[in-house]
Design a protein around this motif. Structure first.
Motif, PDB file in Angstrom:
ATOM      1  N   GLU A  28     -15.854 -12.377   4.434  1.00 37.89           N
ATOM      2  CA  GLU A  28     -16.557 -12.765   5.637  1.00 37.89           C
ATOM      3  C   GLU A  28     -18.238 -12.578   5.523  1.00 37.89           C
ATOM      4  O   GLU A  28     -18.731 -11.859   6.381  1.00 37.89           O
ATOM      5  CB  GLU A  28     -16.062 -11.824   6.907  1.00 37.89           C
ATOM      6  N   PRO A  60      -5.200 -15.028  10.142  1.00 43.05           N
ATOM      7  CA  PRO A  60      -5.529 -14.207  11.435  1.00 43.05           C
ATOM      8  C   PRO A  60      -5.729 -12.561  10.806  1.00 43.05           C
ATOM      9  O   PRO A  60      -5.500 -12.474   9.706  1.00 43.05           O
ATOM     10  CB  PRO A  60      -4.141 -14.088  12.032  1.00 43.05           C
ATOM     11  N   ALA A 120       0.965  -6.140   2.177  1.00 43.00           N
ATOM     12  CA  ALA A 120      -0.162  -6.737   2.517  1.00 43.00           C
ATOM     13  C   ALA A 120      -0.131  -8.291   1.947  1.00 43.00           C
ATOM     14  O   ALA A 120      -0.552  -9.180   2.416  1.00 43.00           O
ATOM     15  CB  ALA A 120      -1.537  -5.926   2.099  1.00 43.00           C
ATOM     16  N   TYR A 146       0.830  -1.303   0.163  1.00 39.78           N
ATOM     17  CA  TYR A 146       0.009  -0.080   0.186  1.00 39.78           C
ATOM     18  C   TYR A 146       0.672   1.313   0.119  1.00 39.78           C
ATOM     19  O   TYR A 146       2.074   1.068   0.497  1.00 39.78           O
ATOM     20  CB  TYR A 146      -0.984   0.027   1.132  1.00 39.78           C
ATOM     21  N   GLY A 185      -4.008 -10.354   4.783  1.00 37.49           N
ATOM     22  CA  GLY A 185      -4.115 -10.185   3.390  1.00 37.49           C
ATOM     23  C   GLY A 185      -5.397 -10.673   2.730  1.00 37.49           C
ATOM     24  O   GLY A 185      -5.515 -10.377   1.805  1.00 37.49           O
ATOM     25  N   LYS A 186      -6.371 -11.196   3.577  1.00 36.41           N
ATOM     26  CA  LYS A 186      -7.355 -11.597   2.653  1.00 36.41           C
ATOM     27  C   LYS A 186      -8.293 -10.609   2.190  1.00 36.41           C
ATOM     28  O   LYS A 186      -8.547 -11.025   0.774  1.00 36.41           O
ATOM     29  CB  LYS A 186      -8.544 -12.500   3.896  1.00 36.41           C
ATOM     30  N   ASN A 217       1.292   3.536   2.040  1.00 42.04           N
ATOM     31  CA  ASN A 217       1.969   3.953   2.978  1.00 42.04           C
ATOM     32  C   ASN A 217       3.133   3.009   3.578  1.00 42.04           C
ATOM     33  O   ASN A 217       3.866   3.145   4.901  1.00 42.04           O
ATOM     34  CB  ASN A 217       0.935   3.853   4.071  1.00 42.04           C
ATOM     35  N   THR A 220      -7.243  -7.887   1.211  1.00 39.63           N
ATOM     36  CA  THR A 220      -6.386  -7.221   0.067  1.00 39.63           C
ATOM     37  C   THR A 220      -6.311  -8.207  -1.049  1.00 39.63           C
ATOM     38  O   THR A 220      -6.602  -7.627  -2.318  1.00 39.63           O
ATOM     39  CB  THR A 220      -5.082  -7.137   0.549  1.00 39.63           C
TER      40      THR A 220
HETATM   41  N1  LIG Z   1      -5.642   0.879   2.384  1.00 36.94           N
HETATM   42  C1  LIG Z   1      -4.748   0.448   3.309  1.00 36.94           C
HETATM   43  N2  LIG Z   1      -3.698   1.009   3.406  1.00 36.94           N
HETATM   44  C2  LIG Z   1      -2.533   0.642   3.883  1.00 36.94           C
HETATM   45  N3  LIG Z   1      -2.605  -0.439   4.582  1.00 36.94           N
HETATM   46  C3  LIG Z   1      -3.442  -1.293   4.365  1.00 36.94           C
HETATM   47  C4  LIG Z   1      -4.789  -0.908   3.746  1.00 36.94           C
HETATM   48  N4  LIG Z   1      -5.608  -1.716   3.506  1.00 36.94           N
HETATM   49  C5  LIG Z   1      -5.165  -2.981   4.404  1.00 36.94           C
HETATM   50  N5  LIG Z   1      -3.782  -2.684   4.906  1.00 36.94           N
HETATM   51  C6  LIG Z   1      -2.907  -3.426   5.597  1.00 36.94           C
HETATM   52  O1  LIG Z   1      -2.617  -4.465   4.761  1.00 36.94           O
HETATM   53  C7  LIG Z   1      -2.642  -5.727   5.762  1.00 36.94           C
HETATM   54  C8  LIG Z   1      -3.735  -6.743   5.237  1.00 36.94           C
HETATM   55  O2  LIG Z   1      -4.994  -6.104   5.506  1.00 36.94           O
HETATM   56  P1  LIG Z   1      -6.148  -7.076   5.007  1.00 36.94           P
HETATM   57  O3  LIG Z   1      -7.390  -6.114   5.336  1.00 36.94           O
HETATM   58  O4  LIG Z   1      -5.999  -7.455   3.599  1.00 36.94           O
HETATM   59  O5  LIG Z   1      -6.477  -8.153   6.098  1.00 36.94           O
HETATM   60  P2  LIG Z   1      -7.561  -9.300   6.284  1.00 36.94           P
HETATM   61  O6  LIG Z   1      -6.610 -10.742   6.379  1.00 36.94           O
HETATM   62  O7  LIG Z   1      -8.437  -9.055   5.593  1.00 36.94           O
HETATM   63  O8  LIG Z   1      -7.958  -8.969   8.169  1.00 36.94           O
HETATM   64  P3  LIG Z   1      -9.342  -9.079   8.680  1.00 36.94           P
HETATM   65  O9  LIG Z   1      -9.230 -10.582   9.205  1.00 36.94           O
HETATM   66  O10 LIG Z   1      -8.946  -8.324   9.896  1.00 36.94           O
HETATM   67  O11 LIG Z   1     -10.357  -8.688   7.840  1.00 36.94           O
HETATM   68  C9  LIG Z   1      -2.929  -5.147   7.082  1.00 36.94           C
HETATM   69  O12 LIG Z   1      -1.587  -4.958   7.618  1.00 36.94           O
HETATM   70  C10 LIG Z   1      -3.495  -3.898   7.215  1.00 36.94           C
HETATM   71  O13 LIG Z   1      -3.409  -2.982   7.893  1.00 36.94           O
END
Ligand SMILES: Nc1ncnc2c1ncn2[C@@H]1O[C@H](COP(=O)(O)OP(=O)(O)OP(=O)(O)O)[C@@H](O)[C@H]1O
Ligand SMILES: [Mg+2]
Length: 261
Positions: free
Chosen positions: A196, A69, A50, A44, A73-74, A46, A76
Motif C-alpha cells: 500500500e 479486502p 491468513a 499464525y 492476506g496481502k 493464534n 501476510t
Molecule cells: N501477527 C498476526 N497474528 C495473528 N493473525 C494475524 C497476524 N497478522 C495478520 N493476521 C490475520 O491474518 C489475516 C490476513 O491479514 P493481512 O494483514 O495479511 O491482511 P491484508 O490483506 O494485508 O489486509 P489490509 O488490506 O487490511 O492490509 C487477517 O485475518 C489478520 O487478522
C-alpha cells in the motif's frame, strides 16, 4: 540488473504475463521466476489462517497488483517474501532460493534482492534523505567508496537530488515515499515489493508514485504492489492477483479492480 537512469529499457526482459508477448522468437531462456509460491498456507500462532494453498509465479519483469479486502492476506504474503514470517506449509522461493532452507548467514543476501516499500515510509527522522538511503548500504557493509555514487544515482532516478540534505520532516508525503523507494532501489534489487505505498498519499501524489514504480519496472525491476487503490488498478490494466480469505480467487492479465476487492 543495474538501475542506472541512462540504461536503455531494452536491457530488461519483459516477457511475463503482465507484459504480453514481445513478438520475438529469440533464444532467450524461459522466464525466470523472481517469486514462486507453491501450495503455501500460513497459520499464525493464534490459529488465524491468513493464506490457504496459494500458488503464485511472478516472472522477471512483471508488474503485479495484489488486491483483496482487508484481512485477505496481502500483507501476510509480503511478509513471507521478506522472511518476516515463515510459511506453515508449502514453498516460498525468491530468485530461486527457498526461504525456509536458508542458512542464517545467507539471509541478508536474499533480503538485498528485494526492495521493500511500506505505506508509512519508515524513514529515520534524524537522518537526511541522502543519509537514509546511504544507511541501507552502510548496514550491509558496502565499501564506503561505492556508497556515494550509488546513493546519488538512485536519488537522481527518483527525482530527489535537490532535496538530498533535507530530513523527512522537511519533505512532502510524496517526497518521503520517493526517499523510501530510493532506499529500496539502492541495493539493485530484483524485485520491489510495495505494501500500500500510496495509502497515505492524496490521489495526485499517488499517481506520481505509481508513475515512478512503472518507470522502475521499465528499467527491468519486477514490481509487486498490494493496494486498495481502485482507480490506479483499473486504469493501468496490469496483472491483478486478488486474494479473498487467504485464497487467490483471480489472477488476471490486464485486470481491473472489482468492487469486492
Ligand atoms: N501477527 C498476526 N497474528 C495473528 N493473525 C494475524 C497476524 N497478522 C495478520 N493476521 C490475520 O491474518 C489475516 C490476513 O491479514 P493481512 O494483514 O495479511 O491482511 P491484508 O490483506 O494485508 O489486509 P489490509 O488490506 O487490511 O492490509 C487477517 O485475518 C489478520 O487478522
Ligand atoms: Mg495489509
Amino acid at each position: 540488473m543495474t538501475i542506472a537512469p541512462s540504461r536503455p529499457a531494452e536491457g530488461a526482459r519483459v516477457t511475463g504475463p503482465g507484459s504480453g508477448p514481445t513478438g520475438t522468437t529469440d533464444d532467450r531462456p524461459p522466464d525466470r521466476a523472481v517469486v514462486l509460491l507453491h501450495d503455501v498456507t500460513k497459520a499464525y500462532p493464534n490459529g488465524n489462517i491468513a493464506l490457504r494453498e496459494v500458488d503464485l509465479l511472478v516472472p522477471e519483469g512483471d508488474f503485479v497488483f495484489l488486491v483483496g479486502p482487508s484481512g485477505a492476506g496481502k500483507s501476510t504474503l509480503i511478509k513471507l517474501l521478506i522472511r518476516d514470517e515463515l510459511a506453515t506449509k508449502g514453498k516460498v522461493l525468491v530468485d530461486g532460493q527457498d526461504l525456509a532452507h536458508l542458512r542464517r548467514r545467507h539471509i541478508p543476501k536474499v533480503r538485498r534482492k528485494i526492495g521493500i516499500v511500506f505505506q508509512d515510509f519508515k524513514l529515520l527522522q534524524t537522518k537526511s534523505v541522502w543519509e537514509n538511503v546511504a544507511f541501507a548500504l552502510e548496514v550491509t557493509g558496502t565499501p564506503g567508496r561505492q556508497i556515494r555514487p550509488a546513493v546519488d544515482r538512485v536519488l537522481a532516478l527518483v527525482g530527489l537530488s535537490a532535496q538530498a540534505r533535507q530530513t523527512p520532516a522537511q519533505l512532502s508525503g510524496g517526497e518521503q515515499q520517493r526517499t523510501a523507494i530510493a532506499r529500496a532501489l539502492v541495493h539493485d534489487p530484483r524485485i520491489i515489493i510495495a505494501d500500500e505505498p500510496t495509502g497515505n498519499l492524496d490521489p495526485l501524489i499517488s499517481w506520481e508514485i505509481i508513475q515512478l514504480l512503472l518507470r522502475i519496472n521499465e528499467l527491468g525491476v519486477t514490481v509487486l504492489m498490494a493496494t486498495h487503490n481502485a482507480e490506479v488498478v483499473t486504469a493501468l490494466r496490469k496483472r491483478v492477483v486478488a486474494l479473498e480469505e487467504g485464497r487467490i480467487v483471480r489472477d488476471e492479465v490486464g485486470g481491473a479492480y472489482h468492487r469486492e476487492d
